[in-house]
Scaffold this motif. Structure first.
Motif, PDB file in Angstrom:
ATOM      1  N   ASP A  51     -71.051 -57.257 -89.689  1.00 10.28           N
ATOM      2  CA  ASP A  51     -71.762 -58.471 -90.431  1.00 10.28           C
ATOM      3  C   ASP A  51     -71.643 -59.774 -89.603  1.00 10.28           C
ATOM      4  OD1 ASP A  51     -69.114 -58.876 -90.488  1.00 10.28           O
ATOM      5  OD2 ASP A  51     -68.922 -59.137 -92.592  1.00 10.28           O
ATOM      6  N   GLY A  52     -71.405 -59.483 -88.317  1.00  7.40           N
ATOM      7  CA  GLY A  52     -71.204 -60.756 -87.422  1.00  7.40           C
ATOM      8  C   GLY A  52     -69.646 -61.714 -87.474  1.00  7.40           C
ATOM      9  N   TYR A  53     -68.917 -61.310 -88.684  1.00  8.53           N
ATOM     10  CA  TYR A  53     -67.581 -62.149 -88.748  1.00  8.53           C
ATOM     11  C   TYR A  53     -66.597 -61.316 -87.659  1.00  8.53           C
ATOM     12  CZ  TYR A  53     -69.223 -64.863 -92.472  1.00  8.53           C
ATOM     13  OH  TYR A  53     -70.084 -65.752 -93.330  1.00  8.53           O
ATOM     14  N   HIS A  54     -65.587 -61.881 -87.535  1.00 13.28           N
ATOM     15  CA  HIS A  54     -64.554 -61.298 -86.717  1.00 13.28           C
ATOM     16  C   HIS A  54     -63.580 -60.713 -87.808  1.00 13.28           C
ATOM     17  CE1 HIS A  54     -66.551 -63.630 -83.979  1.00 13.28           C
ATOM     18  NE2 HIS A  54     -66.004 -63.137 -82.987  1.00 13.28           N
ATOM     19  N   SER A  55     -63.014 -59.703 -87.640  1.00 10.37           N
ATOM     20  CA  SER A  55     -61.666 -59.270 -88.317  1.00 10.37           C
ATOM     21  C   SER A  55     -60.610 -60.178 -88.051  1.00 10.37           C
ATOM     22  CB  SER A  55     -61.535 -57.680 -88.366  1.00 10.37           C
ATOM     23  OG  SER A  55     -61.395 -57.352 -87.070  1.00 10.37           O
ATOM     24  N   LEU A  56     -59.929 -60.395 -89.025  1.00 11.20           N
ATOM     25  CA  LEU A  56     -58.832 -61.442 -88.891  1.00 11.20           C
ATOM     26  C   LEU A  56     -57.335 -61.029 -89.604  1.00 11.20           C
ATOM     27  CD1 LEU A  56     -59.942 -64.892 -90.251  1.00 11.20           C
ATOM     28  CD2 LEU A  56     -60.181 -64.002 -87.743  1.00 11.20           C
ATOM     29  N   VAL A  57     -56.356 -61.309 -88.921  1.00 12.19           N
ATOM     30  CA  VAL A  57     -55.111 -61.317 -89.968  1.00 12.19           C
ATOM     31  C   VAL A  57     -54.647 -62.745 -89.540  1.00 12.19           C
ATOM     32  CG1 VAL A  57     -52.727 -60.673 -89.860  1.00 12.19           C
ATOM     33  CG2 VAL A  57     -54.494 -58.961 -89.878  1.00 12.19           C
ATOM     34  N   ILE A  97     -68.768 -67.537-100.703  1.00 15.27           N
ATOM     35  CA  ILE A  97     -68.939 -68.938-100.428  1.00 15.27           C
ATOM     36  C   ILE A  97     -68.504 -69.087 -99.059  1.00 15.27           C
ATOM     37  CG2 ILE A  97     -68.843 -71.513-100.953  1.00 15.27           C
ATOM     38  CD1 ILE A  97     -68.257 -70.616-103.725  1.00 15.27           C
ATOM     39  N   GLY A  98     -67.345 -68.909 -98.669  1.00 17.19           N
ATOM     40  CA  GLY A  98     -66.814 -68.895 -97.268  1.00 17.19           C
ATOM     41  C   GLY A  98     -65.261 -68.032 -96.977  1.00 17.19           C
ATOM     42  N   SER A  99     -65.003 -68.010 -95.986  1.00 15.48           N
ATOM     43  CA  SER A  99     -64.010 -67.095 -95.656  1.00 15.48           C
ATOM     44  C   SER A  99     -62.588 -67.767 -96.176  1.00 15.48           C
ATOM     45  CB  SER A  99     -63.707 -66.879 -94.138  1.00 15.48           C
ATOM     46  OG  SER A  99     -65.065 -66.477 -93.701  1.00 15.48           O
ATOM     47  N   ASP A 100     -62.388 -69.259 -96.229  1.00 15.13           N
ATOM     48  CA  ASP A 100     -61.207 -69.886 -96.273  1.00 15.13           C
ATOM     49  C   ASP A 100     -61.167 -70.593 -97.763  1.00 15.13           C
ATOM     50  OD1 ASP A 100     -60.542 -69.498 -93.979  1.00 15.13           O
ATOM     51  OD2 ASP A 100     -61.044 -71.476 -93.049  1.00 15.13           O
ATOM     52  N   GLY A 137     -59.244 -59.079 -93.677  1.00 12.06           N
ATOM     53  CA  GLY A 137     -60.734 -59.054 -93.626  1.00 12.06           C
ATOM     54  C   GLY A 137     -61.383 -60.101 -92.870  1.00 12.06           C
ATOM     55  N   ARG A 138     -62.303 -61.069 -93.557  1.00 15.20           N
ATOM     56  CA  ARG A 138     -62.585 -62.155 -92.527  1.00 15.20           C
ATOM     57  C   ARG A 138     -61.896 -63.343 -92.848  1.00 15.20           C
ATOM     58  NH1 ARG A 138     -66.501 -65.045 -95.823  1.00 15.20           N
ATOM     59  NH2 ARG A 138     -67.195 -63.559 -97.480  1.00 15.20           N
ATOM     60  N   GLY A 139     -60.598 -63.124 -93.668  1.00 18.67           N
ATOM     61  CA  GLY A 139     -59.692 -64.061 -94.112  1.00 18.67           C
ATOM     62  C   GLY A 139     -59.667 -64.382 -95.752  1.00 18.67           C
ATOM     63  N   SER A 156     -67.389 -77.018 -84.739  1.00 23.26           N
ATOM     64  CA  SER A 156     -68.117 -75.997 -85.625  1.00 23.26           C
ATOM     65  C   SER A 156     -67.283 -74.756 -85.530  1.00 23.26           C
ATOM     66  CB  SER A 156     -69.600 -75.889 -85.254  1.00 23.26           C
ATOM     67  OG  SER A 156     -69.856 -74.438 -85.258  1.00 23.26           O
ATOM     68  N   THR A 157     -66.987 -74.367 -86.723  1.00 23.27           N
ATOM     69  CA  THR A 157     -66.078 -73.034 -86.643  1.00 23.27           C
ATOM     70  C   THR A 157     -66.991 -71.919 -86.025  1.00 23.27           C
ATOM     71  OG1 THR A 157     -65.184 -73.733 -88.984  1.00 23.27           O
ATOM     72  CG2 THR A 157     -65.060 -71.192 -88.262  1.00 23.27           C
ATOM     73  N   ALA A 158     -68.344 -71.703 -86.126  1.00 22.36           N
ATOM     74  CA  ALA A 158     -69.136 -70.688 -85.502  1.00 22.36           C
ATOM     75  C   ALA A 158     -69.099 -71.145 -84.064  1.00 22.36           C
ATOM     76  CB  ALA A 158     -70.724 -70.875 -85.964  1.00 22.36           C
ATOM     77  N   ASP A 159     -69.088 -72.205 -83.536  1.00 21.14           N
ATOM     78  CA  ASP A 159     -69.131 -72.458 -82.301  1.00 21.14           C
ATOM     79  C   ASP A 159     -67.739 -72.075 -81.433  1.00 21.14           C
ATOM     80  OD1 ASP A 159     -71.580 -73.685 -82.574  1.00 21.14           O
ATOM     81  OD2 ASP A 159     -70.900 -75.704 -82.189  1.00 21.14           O
ATOM     82  N   VAL A 160     -66.865 -72.296 -82.240  1.00 17.77           N
ATOM     83  CA  VAL A 160     -65.523 -71.925 -81.719  1.00 17.77           C
ATOM     84  C   VAL A 160     -65.224 -70.268 -81.746  1.00 17.77           C
ATOM     85  CG1 VAL A 160     -62.848 -72.055 -82.008  1.00 17.77           C
ATOM     86  CG2 VAL A 160     -64.636 -73.932 -82.505  1.00 17.77           C
ATOM     87  N   TYR A 161     -65.598 -69.639 -82.661  1.00 16.93           N
ATOM     88  CA  TYR A 161     -65.600 -68.448 -82.655  1.00 16.93           C
ATOM     89  C   TYR A 161     -66.423 -67.688 -81.234  1.00 16.93           C
ATOM     90  CZ  TYR A 161     -62.754 -67.214 -86.666  1.00 16.93           C
ATOM     91  OH  TYR A 161     -61.845 -66.979 -87.606  1.00 16.93           O
ATOM     92  N   ALA A 162     -67.710 -68.359 -81.302  1.00 20.70           N
ATOM     93  CA  ALA A 162     -68.590 -67.833 -80.196  1.00 20.70           C
ATOM     94  C   ALA A 162     -67.827 -68.168 -78.789  1.00 20.70           C
ATOM     95  CB  ALA A 162     -69.974 -68.580 -80.371  1.00 20.70           C
TER      96      ALA A 162
HETATM   97  O1  C5P Z   1     -66.954 -68.029 -93.593  1.00 19.84           O
HETATM   98  P1  C5P Z   1     -67.195 -69.312 -93.083  1.00 19.84           P
HETATM   99  O2  C5P Z   1     -68.514 -69.966 -93.632  1.00 19.84           O
HETATM  100  O3  C5P Z   1     -66.062 -70.101 -93.303  1.00 19.84           O
HETATM  101  O4  C5P Z   1     -67.347 -69.264 -91.322  1.00 19.84           O
HETATM  102  C1  C5P Z   1     -67.947 -69.880 -90.558  1.00 19.84           C
HETATM  103  C2  C5P Z   1     -68.410 -69.228 -89.403  1.00 19.84           C
HETATM  104  O5  C5P Z   1     -67.196 -68.850 -88.896  1.00 19.84           O
HETATM  105  C3  C5P Z   1     -68.921 -67.996 -89.682  1.00 19.84           C
HETATM  106  O6  C5P Z   1     -70.514 -68.334 -89.732  1.00 19.84           O
HETATM  107  C4  C5P Z   1     -68.691 -67.036 -88.357  1.00 19.84           C
HETATM  108  O7  C5P Z   1     -69.581 -67.678 -87.258  1.00 19.84           O
HETATM  109  C5  C5P Z   1     -67.261 -67.772 -88.152  1.00 19.84           C
HETATM  110  N1  C5P Z   1     -66.462 -66.823 -88.526  1.00 19.84           N
HETATM  111  C6  C5P Z   1     -66.150 -65.572 -87.814  1.00 19.84           C
HETATM  112  N2  C5P Z   1     -65.192 -64.646 -88.265  1.00 19.84           N
HETATM  113  C7  C5P Z   1     -64.580 -65.035 -89.365  1.00 19.84           C
HETATM  114  C8  C5P Z   1     -64.637 -66.295 -90.081  1.00 19.84           C
HETATM  115  C9  C5P Z   1     -65.696 -67.096 -89.615  1.00 19.84           C
HETATM  116  O8  C5P Z   1     -66.677 -65.248 -87.000  1.00 19.84           O
HETATM  117  N3  C5P Z   1     -63.411 -64.083 -89.905  1.00 19.84           N
END
Ligand code: C5P
Length: 342
Positions: free
Chosen positions: A48-54, A163-166, A180-182, A206-212
């Motif tokens: 789904d484009g998200y990163h798996s996290l712990v 709504i969002g991972s956090d 999961g994604r948090g 931007s969170t997305a920019d930092v993951y990229a």
């Molecule tokens: O979920 P949230 O809107 O906070 O995430 C913002 C962006 O951070 C996502 O669109 C994605 O690009 C990146 N992200 C990710 N993996 C996660 C959480 C966030 O790649 N586990």
């Protein structure tokens, strides 16, 4: 919000209002904390484009406040720290949270045609402290109370995850492991109170920019070969860090703080290296970029040490401003809900 115009002004008032037994709550204010991540282990990109996290979330005593009130029209007003950078339209996470709650509870819960949302910010925008997510969590709790929607903590958690991972963490606060994604949370045991100094940067990331950027840093490392190359493995919880949290000893915790997004944040903001180095030179027990940055978090020995560290960092010219905070802090909670003016 989705339900704008759905309101049936001819509908009977909710039971109790007619008989004057219950006075209507006309505004609700919820206080919600910022977070830092004590561990942020970033795994591979999922389908789904998200990163798996712990991750180990830790709420700290820097709070936003969100007030909701019935209104003729929907509206959102943002004041305080970085207010100009917060969108006041449907992309605002608080607006999305109110819409999600309304959809889950049914438009019949709303007594007025619209909802006024007022966000008073102290958590910097795009600062790696989950400020927007915190506002969304606060809005879920506030609207649940205002509309007496009766959603359980678990229901709110499910809405939050959409709504969002956090966002889910903003509801519970304290210290918790996120997977999961948090958004999949397990409360973590932490003894005592930790003292932190946050160093704010100019502007956000931007969170997305930092993951990229994290993906780019890893790809470059792989091309170069070496011991750390190869595909990112599934992230694992740092058990030594969990033990340090249970001990309550900041000297044990400090060296174990880790953030896989730190190198990525520094690649986008090289100046953060100086900020981290300054904190370390000034005797912080631990120094890290918070989440996706650019805020840096420094762990102090105790309150007095945090005071000294905050003053010295502020004077060192390596950040825009500082805040002295403690953790863990409680999650989103109603601080006023009263019949009265907003
Ligand atoms: O979920 P949230 O809107 O906070 O995430 C913002 C962006 O951070 C996502 O669109 C994605 O690009 C990146 N992200 C990710 N993996 C996660 C959480 C966030 O790649 N586990």
């Amino acid at each position: 919000m989705a339900a704008r115009g759905d309101h049936d002004s001819g509908a009977p008032a909710r039971d109790g209002y007619d008989r004057g037994i219950v006075s209507p709550v006309t505004n609700v204010t919820v206080r919600v904390p910022a977070k830092v991540n004590l561990q942020l282990a970033v795994g591979p990109v999922r389908a789904d484009g998200y990163h798996s996290l712990v991750t180990v979330f830790h709420a700290v005593s820097l709070f936003d406040e969100v007030t909701v009130a019935p209104a003729e029209r929907d509206g959102v007003v943002v004041t305080g720290e970085g207010a100009a950078g917060v969108p006041a339209d449907g992309s605002n996470l608080a607006v999305r949270a109110a819409a999600a709650l309304l959809q889950a509870a049914g438009p019949g819960v709303q007594d007025a045609p619209g909802l006024a949302i007022r966000i008073s910010k102290r958590i910097p925008v795009a600062g790696g402290l989950a400020g927007g997510s915190a506002d969304a969590a606060a809005t879920l709790v506030a609207c649940n109370e205002l509309w007496q929607a009766g959603l359980s903590q678990r229901d709110l958690g499910e809405l939050a995850a959409g709504i969002g991972s956090d966002v889910a963490f903003g509801l519970v606060g304290g210290t918790a492991i996120g997977m999961g994604r948090g958004e999949r949370l397990t409360p973590a045991l932490a003894a005592g109170r930790f003292h932190w100094v946050l160093a704010f940067a100019d502007g956000g990331l931007s969170t997305a920019d930092v993951y990229a950027a994290c993906d780019r840093v890893r790809a470059a490392r792989d091309r170069a070969g070496g011991p750390e190359s190869g595909p990112a493995g599934e992230p694992v919880l740092d058990n030594a860090l969990m033990a340090a949290l249970r001990s309550g000893d900041p000297a044990e915790l400090g060296p174990l703080l880790s953030n896989d997004l730190q190198a990525a944040a520094i690649s986008l903001r090289p100046g953060l290296r100086r900020t981290l180095a300054a904190g370390q030179e000034l005797g912080a027990l631990g120094a890290m970029v918070s989440g996706s940055g650019p805020t840096c978090a420094f762990l102090a020995r105790d309150r007095r040490h945090a005071q000294k560290l905050a003053a010295e960092l502020a004077g060192a010219g390596v950040c825009r401003g500082v805040a002295q905070v403690t953790g863990p802090a409680p999650g989103a909670c109603v601080i006023t809900g009263a019949a009265g003016q907003m």
